[in-house]
Design a protein around this motif. Sequence first.
Motif: not given
Length: 106
Positions: A88-94, A100-103
Amino acid sequence: MNMLSDWFAEHGWIEVVWLTIGFLAQAMFSARFLVQWIASEKVRKSIVPEAFWYFSAGGGAMLLAYAIYRQDPVFILGQAFGLMVYARNIYFIWSERRAGEPGHES
């Protein structure tokens, strides 16, 4: 050296493989604390770096495999629950990174 060869004769190579997995898993799982400690010392406050969660997931998955091999229900349950938290924490990071990526802004 006779004691070591006696142990191998009694337990076999599969036991050596599983013990190796167990020790490597424990080392990986323990490394996360070293990563967290070093990161916190650098900024002089408590932080949890991204690598902490990757070491947690990798070590936790390996320890779960080891626990299943050992047929230890307490260890199995503990590692399975921990893996859900790490995932779950890795999911939040990703998710945060993707947002934050464009689009992908909301």
